[in-house]
Write a protein that holds these residues in place. Structure first.
Motif, PDB file in Angstrom:
ATOM      1  N   VAL A  20      -6.483   5.383 -15.262  1.00 45.10           N
ATOM      2  CA  VAL A  20      -7.579   4.482 -14.540  1.00 45.10           C
ATOM      3  C   VAL A  20      -9.045   5.583 -15.350  1.00 45.10           C
ATOM      4  O   VAL A  20      -8.624   6.483 -14.462  1.00 45.10           O
ATOM      5  CB  VAL A  20      -8.146   4.048 -13.343  1.00 45.10           C
ATOM      6  CG1 VAL A  20      -9.819   3.832 -12.765  1.00 45.10           C
ATOM      7  CG2 VAL A  20      -6.892   3.301 -12.920  1.00 45.10           C
ATOM      8  N   LYS A  21     -10.093   5.473 -16.564  1.00 45.67           N
ATOM      9  CA  LYS A  21     -10.653   6.364 -16.677  1.00 45.67           C
ATOM     10  C   LYS A  21     -12.625   5.775 -16.391  1.00 45.67           C
ATOM     11  O   LYS A  21     -12.799   7.067 -16.663  1.00 45.67           O
ATOM     12  CB  LYS A  21     -10.551   5.736 -18.455  1.00 45.67           C
ATOM     13  CG  LYS A  21      -8.789   5.607 -19.171  1.00 45.67           C
ATOM     14  CD  LYS A  21      -8.805   7.471 -18.960  1.00 45.67           C
ATOM     15  CE  LYS A  21      -7.173   7.371 -19.824  1.00 45.67           C
ATOM     16  NZ  LYS A  21      -7.227   8.662 -20.102  1.00 45.67           N
ATOM     17  N   GLU A  22     -12.435   4.602 -16.191  1.00 44.72           N
ATOM     18  CA  GLU A  22     -13.847   4.882 -15.076  1.00 44.72           C
ATOM     19  C   GLU A  22     -13.975   5.212 -14.298  1.00 44.72           C
ATOM     20  O   GLU A  22     -13.844   5.359 -13.377  1.00 44.72           O
ATOM     21  CB  GLU A  22     -14.201   3.080 -15.026  1.00 44.72           C
ATOM     22  CG  GLU A  22     -15.064   2.653 -14.782  1.00 44.72           C
ATOM     23  CD  GLU A  22     -15.206   1.032 -14.553  1.00 44.72           C
ATOM     24  OE1 GLU A  22     -16.439   0.451 -13.991  1.00 44.72           O
ATOM     25  OE2 GLU A  22     -14.877   0.291 -15.442  1.00 44.72           O
ATOM     26  N   LYS A  23     -14.906   5.871 -13.947  1.00 41.74           N
ATOM     27  CA  LYS A  23     -15.686   6.971 -13.122  1.00 41.74           C
ATOM     28  C   LYS A  23     -15.606   6.225 -11.900  1.00 41.74           C
ATOM     29  O   LYS A  23     -15.547   6.440 -10.804  1.00 41.74           O
ATOM     30  CB  LYS A  23     -16.584   8.153 -13.505  1.00 41.74           C
ATOM     31  CG  LYS A  23     -16.567   9.167 -15.028  1.00 41.74           C
ATOM     32  CD  LYS A  23     -17.683  10.067 -15.138  1.00 41.74           C
ATOM     33  CE  LYS A  23     -17.030  11.087 -16.731  1.00 41.74           C
ATOM     34  NZ  LYS A  23     -18.400  12.253 -16.574  1.00 41.74           N
ATOM     35  N   ALA A  24     -16.705   5.333 -11.846  1.00 42.00           N
ATOM     36  CA  ALA A  24     -16.794   4.793 -11.276  1.00 42.00           C
ATOM     37  C   ALA A  24     -15.759   4.104 -10.053  1.00 42.00           C
ATOM     38  O   ALA A  24     -16.218   3.583  -9.118  1.00 42.00           O
ATOM     39  CB  ALA A  24     -17.916   3.534 -10.963  1.00 42.00           C
ATOM     40  N   LEU A  25     -14.499   3.625 -10.665  1.00 38.91           N
ATOM     41  CA  LEU A  25     -13.430   3.705  -9.824  1.00 38.91           C
ATOM     42  C   LEU A  25     -12.379   4.683  -9.450  1.00 38.91           C
ATOM     43  O   LEU A  25     -11.459   3.994  -8.826  1.00 38.91           O
ATOM     44  CB  LEU A  25     -12.608   2.421 -10.987  1.00 38.91           C
ATOM     45  CG  LEU A  25     -13.064   1.446 -11.515  1.00 38.91           C
ATOM     46  CD1 LEU A  25     -12.278   1.386 -12.485  1.00 38.91           C
ATOM     47  CD2 LEU A  25     -13.794   0.041 -10.246  1.00 38.91           C
ATOM     48  N   LEU A  26     -12.990   5.748  -9.709  1.00 39.08           N
ATOM     49  CA  LEU A  26     -11.910   7.023  -8.997  1.00 39.08           C
ATOM     50  C   LEU A  26     -12.493   7.434  -8.215  1.00 39.08           C
ATOM     51  O   LEU A  26     -13.003   7.291  -7.258  1.00 39.08           O
ATOM     52  CB  LEU A  26     -12.573   7.821 -10.033  1.00 39.08           C
ATOM     53  CG  LEU A  26     -12.358   7.825 -11.409  1.00 39.08           C
ATOM     54  CD1 LEU A  26     -12.476   9.202 -12.110  1.00 39.08           C
ATOM     55  CD2 LEU A  26     -10.528   7.086 -11.816  1.00 39.08           C
ATOM     56  N   GLY A  27     -11.534   8.077  -7.293  1.00 34.92           N
ATOM     57  CA  GLY A  27     -12.637   8.899  -5.601  1.00 34.92           C
ATOM     58  C   GLY A  27     -11.365   8.109  -4.499  1.00 34.92           C
ATOM     59  O   GLY A  27      -9.632   8.733  -4.641  1.00 34.92           O
ATOM     60  N   LYS A  28     -11.277   8.162  -3.454  1.00 30.38           N
ATOM     61  CA  LYS A  28     -10.829   8.081  -2.662  1.00 30.38           C
ATOM     62  C   LYS A  28     -10.696   6.492  -1.873  1.00 30.38           C
ATOM     63  O   LYS A  28     -11.047   6.181  -0.473  1.00 30.38           O
ATOM     64  CB  LYS A  28     -10.322   9.040  -1.480  1.00 30.38           C
ATOM     65  CG  LYS A  28     -10.271  10.326  -1.769  1.00 30.38           C
ATOM     66  CD  LYS A  28     -10.403  11.259  -0.652  1.00 30.38           C
ATOM     67  CE  LYS A  28      -8.506  10.727  -0.284  1.00 30.38           C
ATOM     68  NZ  LYS A  28      -8.799  12.115   1.281  1.00 30.38           N
ATOM     69  N   PRO A  29     -10.199   5.470  -2.712  1.00 32.07           N
ATOM     70  CA  PRO A  29     -10.276   3.997  -2.418  1.00 32.07           C
ATOM     71  C   PRO A  29      -9.383   3.967  -1.253  1.00 32.07           C
ATOM     72  O   PRO A  29      -7.745   4.660  -1.433  1.00 32.07           O
ATOM     73  CB  PRO A  29     -10.323   3.237  -3.431  1.00 32.07           C
ATOM     74  CG  PRO A  29      -9.138   4.439  -4.304  1.00 32.07           C
ATOM     75  CD  PRO A  29      -9.720   5.645  -4.027  1.00 32.07           C
ATOM     76  N   SER A  30      -8.934   2.600  -0.791  1.00 35.78           N
ATOM     77  CA  SER A  30      -7.982   1.626   0.196  1.00 35.78           C
ATOM     78  C   SER A  30      -6.913   1.526  -0.362  1.00 35.78           C
ATOM     79  O   SER A  30      -7.314   0.492  -0.916  1.00 35.78           O
ATOM     80  CB  SER A  30      -8.361   1.034   2.027  1.00 35.78           C
ATOM     81  OG  SER A  30      -7.397   0.726   2.356  1.00 35.78           O
ATOM     82  N   ASN A  31      -6.034   1.725  -0.553  1.00 33.55           N
ATOM     83  CA  ASN A  31      -4.676   1.038  -0.927  1.00 33.55           C
ATOM     84  C   ASN A  31      -3.922  -0.048  -0.124  1.00 33.55           C
ATOM     85  O   ASN A  31      -4.060   0.633   0.795  1.00 33.55           O
ATOM     86  CB  ASN A  31      -3.472   2.073  -1.779  1.00 33.55           C
ATOM     87  CG  ASN A  31      -2.739   1.175  -1.662  1.00 33.55           C
ATOM     88  OD1 ASN A  31      -2.487   0.187  -1.507  1.00 33.55           O
ATOM     89  ND2 ASN A  31      -1.644   2.179  -3.085  1.00 33.55           N
ATOM     90  N   LEU A  32      -4.673  -1.465  -0.198  1.00 33.35           N
ATOM     91  CA  LEU A  32      -4.273  -2.072   0.261  1.00 33.35           C
ATOM     92  C   LEU A  32      -2.925  -2.014   1.440  1.00 33.35           C
ATOM     93  O   LEU A  32      -2.834  -2.523   1.687  1.00 33.35           O
ATOM     94  CB  LEU A  32      -4.626  -3.485  -0.510  1.00 33.35           C
ATOM     95  CG  LEU A  32      -4.248  -4.919   0.190  1.00 33.35           C
ATOM     96  CD1 LEU A  32      -5.933  -5.070   1.787  1.00 33.35           C
ATOM     97  CD2 LEU A  32      -5.211  -5.860  -0.721  1.00 33.35           C
ATOM     98  N   PHE A  33      -1.843  -2.451   0.035  1.00 31.42           N
ATOM     99  CA  PHE A  33      -0.058  -2.346   0.805  1.00 31.42           C
ATOM    100  C   PHE A  33       0.093  -1.192   1.540  1.00 31.42           C
ATOM    101  O   PHE A  33       1.234  -1.405   1.572  1.00 31.42           O
ATOM    102  CB  PHE A  33       0.327  -3.433  -0.243  1.00 31.42           C
ATOM    103  CG  PHE A  33      -0.086  -4.829  -0.568  1.00 31.42           C
ATOM    104  CD1 PHE A  33       0.077  -5.346   0.408  1.00 31.42           C
ATOM    105  CD2 PHE A  33      -0.905  -4.810  -1.436  1.00 31.42           C
ATOM    106  CE1 PHE A  33       0.051  -6.857  -0.227  1.00 31.42           C
ATOM    107  CE2 PHE A  33      -1.666  -6.035  -1.545  1.00 31.42           C
ATOM    108  CZ  PHE A  33      -1.288  -6.999  -1.063  1.00 31.42           C
ATOM    109  N   ARG A  34      -0.755   0.091   1.332  1.00 32.96           N
ATOM    110  CA  ARG A  34      -0.339   1.219   2.065  1.00 32.96           C
ATOM    111  C   ARG A  34      -0.834   1.320   3.162  1.00 32.96           C
ATOM    112  O   ARG A  34      -0.638   2.141   3.667  1.00 32.96           O
ATOM    113  CB  ARG A  34      -0.175   1.887   0.404  1.00 32.96           C
ATOM    114  CG  ARG A  34       0.613   2.114  -0.154  1.00 32.96           C
ATOM    115  CD  ARG A  34       1.150   3.474  -1.198  1.00 32.96           C
ATOM    116  NE  ARG A  34       1.583   3.828  -2.105  1.00 32.96           N
ATOM    117  CZ  ARG A  34       2.113   4.108  -2.829  1.00 32.96           C
ATOM    118  NH1 ARG A  34       0.960   5.532  -3.045  1.00 32.96           N
ATOM    119  NH2 ARG A  34       2.855   4.190  -3.577  1.00 32.96           N
TER     120      ARG A  34
END
Length: 449
Positions: free
Chosen positions: A410-424
Motif C-alpha cells: 500500500v503506497k498511498e500515504k492517506a491509507l497508512l497508519g493504524k486502521p482496524s482490521n475487520l476480521f482480526r
C-alpha cells in the motif's frame, strides 16, 4: 426467473406487446428509502427453509437472522401456485394462480401479517416477490378476464417464453394494468410490506412502471427492486437492479478465465448508463443461480467464496444479497418444484456475514451512495483493491482474486497508519512495506472508528 439468454429476450421483443416501450428520456426516481442505503437483503425460500415449509416455522429464525445483521427480508412469491401444467409435485413459485391470496401451503394471511409485524418489531423491513410478466396456467384471470392475456396463433393465451406452466399478460390492456396495480396495493395495505422484488421486470413496459411505482408509493416510501439490468428500469422508478454483467464477470474471474481487471471493465461500462444513484444488488447466489447454475458451491467453491462475498458486501453503488442457507452453508442445489428442505445447525459462515453486515450498518463509507475508487496495491490482474468514503469515514478493501499468493504494498500515504482490521477485530499498523496475501485472501481496513 432469470433472463438466461439475450437472444430469447430479443426474439420476444420482436413481436411481444409487453416489451419495447420507450423509457423515460432522463431522470432519477424519487429518493431511495433511507433504510436501504446501508442496508442488506436476505432472500427467503419459504418452501425449503424448514421441514414444515410454513411462515410460522420460518418465524422461529427471525431472532437468529436479526443477530446476524439481516435488515431486509425478501420473500419468494407467496401466492397460490397453479395446478394446470404444474411442474413437479408443488409447482413453481412463479406460476401464480391468484394475486390477492396467500399460498395455503405456507399458512394463512393472519400468519403472514403476524410475521411482518414480528419482523418490523425487530427493526427489519419486508419485501415480497411479485410476478407481473405472466400468470400461472390456471390463474383466475384466464376465465374472468381472458382479454388480459397475449394470444397465440390459435387465439389461446400464449405461453410466456418456454415456461409451459405460465401465460403471458398483455400490457396493451389498461384494465389489466389497473388490476395489477390494485393487486400490488392490496399487499401493501393488507400487510404493510416495505417493497417489491419484481420478477422478469425487464419484459414489462416502462409505461407501466411509470404508472405503478408512483401509485404504490403514495402510501409509503417503498423499495422497488427489478430483476433485470436494463437502463429503462431505474429511469422508470426502480431503486435497484440486478448486476448480471458483473455477476458473470465475477464467475469468470473465480474460474480463472478472466483477470480481476474484468471487473473494472464492467464497472466502467455502467458509468453513464444508469441514472445517478441507481443501486446494484450484488450477490454470490440467489434462487435461480443456486438451483440451475451451482451457486455458490460450484461457481465460488470453497475458499473462493469469501473474497467475492466481501466484494458483494462492500462494492460501490451496491446493496448486498444473501440467499437462504448461505450462512450454513447449504452446498447443493435446492429443488425448484418439489419439497427439498435445507438443514441448519452449523452456521459456519454466520460470523463472517455478521462481521460484514455490522460494518455496513455502522459505517457510512459502505452506503450505496458513498464514493468508490480503485487503488493499485499489487498485480492488478490478480488483486482488486478499492477505497469507499463518506461523511469522514473510510474503508479499504483488498481482495486476492487468484489461486496464487500475491505481494501487497500500500503506497498511498492517506491509507497508512493504524486502521482496524475487520476480521482480526483489532487495529494494526499498515505501512508501505510489502507483504504476502494468501490465495483467495481478503482484508478490510476501517479508518477513523
Amino acid at each position: 426467473m432469470k433472463n438466461y439468454l439475450l437472444l430469447a429476450l430479443l426474439s420476444i421483443s420482436c413481436f411481444h406487446p409487453a416489451f419495447g416501450q420507450r423509457p423515460m428520456a432522463a431522470g432519477i426516481p424519487a429518493a431511495h428509502p433511507a433504510w436501504i442505503l446501508q442496508g442488506n437483503i436476505y432472500e427467503v425460500n419459504v418452501r425449503q427453509y424448514t421441514p414444515e415449509g410454513t411462515l410460522n416455522a420460518f418465524a422461529k429464525h427471525l431472532d437468529r437472522l436479526q443477530k446476524m445483521g439481516v435488515e431486509t427480508l425478501w420473500f419468494m412469491p407467496l401466492n397460490p401456485i397453479s395446478k394446470v401444467a404444474r411442474k413437479g409435485s408443488l409447482g413453481s413459485y412463479y406460476a401464480v394462480a391468484d394475486y390477492t391470496r396467500l399460498n395455503p401451503e405456507f399458512g394463512t394471511m393472519a400468519d403472514w401479517q403476524r410475521l411482518v409485524q414480528a419482523a418490523h418489531a425487530r427493526g427489519m423491513k419486508v419485501i415480497i416477490d411479485w410476478v407481473p410478466n405472466h400468470t400461472g396456467a390456471d390463474n383466475r384471470w384466464l376465465t374472468q378476464h381472458p382479454n388480459f392475456f397475449v394470444k397465440d396463433k390459435a387465439g389461446q393465451p400464449a405461453v410466456a417464453f418456454d415456461w409451459a406452466d405460465t401465460k403471458q399478460l398483455d400490457y396493451k390492456n389498461p384494465e389489466m394494468q389497473d388490476s395489477m396495480i390494485a393487486a400490488m396495493r392490496y399487499w401493501v395495505k393488507t400487510s404493510n410490506i416495505d417493497g417489491f422484488r419484481c420478477d422478469v421486470a425487464w419484459n414489462v413496459p416502462a409505461s407501466f412502471w411509470q404508472r405503478a411505482i408512483p401509485t404504490l408509493r403514495q402510501s409509503k416510501p417503498l423499495f422497488m427492486l427489478a430483476e433485470g439490468d436494463s437502463a429503462y428500469l431505474p429511469r422508470s422508478g426502480f431503486d435497484a437492479v440486478y448486476p448480471w454483467h458483473m455477476f458473470h464477470a465475477m464467475e469468470k474471474v473465480a474460474a480463472g478465465k478472466s483477470p480481476a481487471t474484468a471487473l473494472d471493465s464492467v464497472y466502467r461500462g455502467w458509468q453513464g448508463r444508469y441514472p445517478k444513484g441507481t443501486i446494484e444488488m450484488y450477490f454470490t447466489s440467489n434462487h435461480d443461480e443456486n438451483t440451475w447454475n451451482k451457486a455458490d458451491y460450484g461457481t465460488f467453491p470453497g475458499r473462493v467464496h469469501a473474497p467475492f462475498a466481501v466484494f458483494t458486501q462492500t462494492m460501490g453503488n451496491g446493496v448486498p444479497l444473501i440467499y437462504s442457507g448461505q450462512e450454513e452453508p447449504v452446498l447443493r442445489p435446492l429443488k425448484f418444484f418439489d419439497k427439498d428442505p435445507m438443514a441448519f445447525g452449523k452456521y459456519q459462515r454466520a460470523r463472517f456475514y455478521k462481521t460484514l453486515l455490522a460494518l455496513r450498518q455502522r459505517n457510512p463509507a459502505l452506503a450505496a451512495d458513498a464514493s468508490f475508487r480503485k487503488v493499485s496495491v499489487g498485480d492488478d490482474r490478480a488483486v482488486y483493491a478499492y477505497v469507499r468514503e463518506k461523511a469522514g469515514k473510510k474503508v479499504l478493501v483488498i481482495l486476492n482474486l487468484s489461486n496464487k499468493a500475491q505481494t501487497i504494498s500500500v503506497k498511498e500515504k492517506a491509507l497508512l497508519g493504524k486502521p482496524s482490521n475487520l476480521f482480526r477485530y483489532a487495529t494494526e499498523p499498515l505501512t508501505s512495506k510489502p507483504w504476502k496475501m494468501e490465495p483467495w485472501g481478503y482484508v478490510v481496513y476501517e479508518y477513523g472508528r
